[in-house]
Design a protein around this motif. Structure first.
Motif, short mmCIF file in Angstrom:
data_model
loop_
_atom_site.label_atom_id
_atom_site.label_comp_id
_atom_site.label_asym_id
_atom_site.label_seq_id
_atom_site.Cartn_x
_atom_site.Cartn_y
_atom_site.Cartn_z
N PRO A 1 0.82 -1.21 0.00
CA PRO A 1 0.00 0.00 0.00
C PRO A 1 0.86 1.26 0.00
N GLY A 2 0.51 2.21 -0.85
CA GLY A 2 1.23 3.47 -0.93
C GLY A 2 2.35 3.49 -1.94
N THR A 3 2.77 2.31 -2.44
CA THR A 3 3.78 2.30 -3.50
C THR A 3 3.13 2.64 -4.83
N THR A 4 3.92 3.00 -5.80
CA THR A 4 3.39 3.42 -7.10
C THR A 4 3.18 2.23 -8.02
N SER A 5 1.97 2.08 -8.53
CA SER A 5 1.66 0.98 -9.43
C SER A 5 2.50 1.08 -10.71
N GLY A 6 3.14 0.01 -11.07
CA GLY A 6 3.93 -0.04 -12.29
C GLY A 6 5.34 0.46 -12.16
N GLN A 7 5.73 0.97 -10.99
CA GLN A 7 7.07 1.54 -10.85
C GLN A 7 8.16 0.47 -10.96
N VAL A 8 7.89 -0.74 -10.45
CA VAL A 8 8.88 -1.83 -10.48
C VAL A 8 8.52 -2.85 -11.56
N ILE A 9 7.26 -3.30 -11.55
CA ILE A 9 6.76 -4.27 -12.53
C ILE A 9 5.40 -3.78 -13.01
N PRO A 10 5.17 -3.75 -14.30
CA PRO A 10 3.87 -3.26 -14.82
C PRO A 10 2.69 -3.97 -14.18
N GLY A 11 1.74 -3.17 -13.70
CA GLY A 11 0.52 -3.71 -13.12
C GLY A 11 0.61 -4.05 -11.65
N LEU A 12 1.82 -4.06 -11.10
CA LEU A 12 1.99 -4.39 -9.69
C LEU A 12 2.37 -3.13 -8.91
N GLY A 13 1.97 -3.13 -7.63
CA GLY A 13 2.23 -1.98 -6.77
C GLY A 13 0.95 -1.45 -6.18
N ASN A 14 1.08 -0.53 -5.20
CA ASN A 14 -0.05 -0.02 -4.43
C ASN A 14 -0.88 -1.16 -3.86
N GLY A 15 -0.20 -2.20 -3.41
CA GLY A 15 -0.84 -3.36 -2.79
C GLY A 15 -0.92 -4.58 -3.70
N THR A 16 -1.03 -4.39 -5.00
CA THR A 16 -1.19 -5.52 -5.92
C THR A 16 0.13 -6.26 -6.13
N ILE A 17 0.11 -7.59 -5.96
CA ILE A 17 1.34 -8.37 -6.09
C ILE A 17 1.25 -9.47 -7.15
N ALA A 18 0.06 -9.81 -7.63
CA ALA A 18 -0.06 -10.89 -8.61
C ALA A 18 -1.48 -10.98 -9.13
N THR A 19 -1.63 -11.72 -10.23
CA THR A 19 -2.95 -12.10 -10.74
C THR A 19 -3.07 -13.61 -10.64
N ILE A 20 -4.04 -14.05 -9.86
CA ILE A 20 -4.28 -15.49 -9.68
C ILE A 20 -5.48 -15.86 -10.55
N ALA A 21 -5.22 -16.46 -11.69
CA ALA A 21 -6.29 -16.72 -12.65
C ALA A 21 -5.99 -17.98 -13.45
N GLY A 22 -7.06 -18.68 -13.82
CA GLY A 22 -6.90 -19.89 -14.62
C GLY A 22 -8.20 -20.66 -14.66
N HIS A 23 -8.09 -21.96 -14.89
CA HIS A 23 -9.26 -22.83 -15.00
C HIS A 23 -9.07 -24.07 -14.14
N PHE A 24 -10.10 -24.41 -13.39
CA PHE A 24 -10.12 -25.61 -12.54
C PHE A 24 -10.94 -26.67 -13.26
N ASN A 25 -10.37 -27.86 -13.44
CA ASN A 25 -11.01 -28.90 -14.25
C ASN A 25 -12.06 -29.72 -13.51
N GLY A 26 -12.22 -29.46 -12.22
CA GLY A 26 -13.21 -30.21 -11.46
C GLY A 26 -12.63 -31.46 -10.83
N VAL A 27 -13.46 -32.17 -10.07
CA VAL A 27 -13.00 -33.30 -9.26
C VAL A 27 -13.67 -34.59 -9.72
N GLY A 28 -12.82 -35.61 -9.88
CA GLY A 28 -13.33 -36.96 -10.12
C GLY A 28 -13.64 -37.29 -11.55
N PRO A 29 -13.86 -38.59 -11.80
CA PRO A 29 -14.23 -39.00 -13.16
C PRO A 29 -15.61 -38.50 -13.56
N ASN A 30 -16.47 -38.29 -12.57
CA ASN A 30 -17.81 -37.74 -12.83
C ASN A 30 -17.89 -36.35 -12.19
#
Length: 442
Positions: free
Chosen positions: A237-266
């Protein structure tokens, strides 16, 4: 009914009667059907293997003298333990040794591998060093005598002595900063030959096997508090977004995104075990707590998941892949086999390999800007110290093993590299487990 023949090859330097094997089921309700030829009869009579830890006592151990003609597995899912010299005793039904100096079996030398065989195409085996490293092994599968696949506990050109010395070095002296922490090498006094490094050698305990901070033995590995403090300083918090890594800063540290295939054969069509996509922004606050804010396919509206810093840096947290969390302000819960457990796996894997806020460029893209699902497409040679220059910002134990062994080195190894050996009965009918001495190369 399909069966799997398992043979044990003794390259330990110990006589067969000092190498013992035990079978621990992963569930008391799971099918357990393993047999072996009676070694005392000319016309073999099939004897039934009993679970190692079924009742309190000496345990159902079988020496390699008994198992000289191998075993036949029809149904088994669990761990196969190997002990050199004195075997561990069973303190109560369902017991397995704790990596704790108060455990009477603590100073003995043993290790384990994991196997599931029920005659299904998805059946697998693996070597694992997540909890500790002790006895070098090798898995090799065959179909009618022809080699199919090999899993090396020690990679070609490497030695067990390399593993011993390099793992030992990262906790000598201890790096956790906690008082009374001791090196992760467990010395012991027990029957074995030839002499091992140190004053007798039992195991090197992995960082995830320690009790919570404040317990005994005290974890000597570097805690992830340094990594989290770095995230607060450069991206909090309080750091400048994009100053070190584009899109990160002011609290943001990563994007957690993807697809979960579900559980089990059914796979269910609804609920947290159904197949669905997820997209979260990960942020850190000034206290080091991590919050994920975003969407889960099966849930309407915004979902917020919070991980406390104290839980993340505990041995069971980032290291042990079992950091508890709360969803939308609810009660704390541990990761389960559902979409929230998968999302947690993304976050914790990112910490372990050093992907979170990594400035390293791969194919001209900084890893820290990638969605988390993209981390699992990275070559395993690009992880750890290739993603972070500071060795306190990744799992040092896993980083060493990744270079020297094909075994699981932390809970999400299989997301990055193949660590499983197929036991599909259409392509495999024999598994050979080779056992080595700590001073021996495979």
């Amino acid at each position: 009914m399909a069966t799997l023949t398992v043979n044990f090859k003794n390259n330990s330097g110990l006589p067969d009667n000092l190498v013992s094997i035990g079978f621990v089921s992963g569930s008391t309700s799971a099918p357990f059907s393993i047999s072996y030829p009676d070694p005392n009869l000319t016309q073999p009579l099939e004897l039934e293997i009993q679970p190692l830890n079924q009742t309190k006592g000496a345990g159902n151990w079988y020496s390699l003298t008994d198992l000289s003609n191998g075993i036949s597995i029809s149904n088994f899912s669990g761990r196969i333990y190997v002990a050199y010299g004195q075997t561990w005793s069973v303190l109560n039904a369902g017991y397995e040794p704790a990596q704790n100096i108060t455990d009477v079996n603590f100073f003995l030398r043993y290790d384990k591998m994991e196997l599931t065989f029920n005659g299904n195409p998805a059946d697998v085996a693996d070597l694992t060093s997540i909890d500790y490293w002790s006895i070098p092994m090798q898995l090799e599968t065959f179909l009618n005598g022809v080699s199919v696949q090999t899993d090396n506990g020690i990679k070609t050109g490497k030695t067990a002595e390399m593993i011993y010395s390099q793992l030992s070095a990262i906790t000598t002296p201890p790096q956790s900063g906690l008082q009374n922490a001791i090196a992760a090498v467990v010395p012991g006094s027990f029957q074995q030959a030839p002499t091992q490094p140190g004053t007798g050698f039992a195991r090197i305990i992995g960082p995830s096997s320690y009790p919570p901070i404040g317990g005994v033995p005290i974890i000597p590995y570097a805690l992830f508090s340094n990594y989290i403090d770095y995230l607060i300083q450069d991206f909090g918090p309080g750091t400048t977004s994009g100053q070190v890594i584009p899109g990160l800063g002011n609290g943001t540290i990563a994007t957690i995104a993807g697809h979960f295939n579900g559980v089990g054969p059914n796979v269910p069509t609804t609920g947290p075990q159904s197949a669905q996509s997820y997209n979260f922004t990960a942020s850190v606050n000034s206290s080091g707590d991590i919050t994920l804010t975003g969407t889960v396919g099966s849930v309407t509206g915004t979902t917020t998941i919070v991980y406390k810093k104290s839980d993340l840096i505990s041995p069971s947290g980032i290291y042990g892949a079992n950091a508890p969390f709360s969803i939308n302000g609810g009660a704390s819960q541990n990761p389960a086999n559902d979409v929230y457990g998968w999302i947690t796996g993304d976050l914790l894997a990112g910490f372990n390999i050093g992907a979170i806020a990594s400035a390293t460029k791969i194919n001209s893209v900084q890893v820290g800007t990638m969605e988390s699902s993209k981390w699992f497409t990275l070559p395993d040679t690009s992880l750890f110290n290739n993603l972070q220059q500071n060795s306190l910002y990744y799992n040092q134990y896993a980083a060493i093993l990744q270079q020297l062994s094909d075994a699981y080195n932390f809970a999400y190894s299989d997301r990055f590299s193949p660590v499983l050996v197929s036991l599909d009965p259409s392509t495999v009918n024999t598994l050979q487990v080779s056992l080595f001495n700590v001073t021996t190369s495979s």
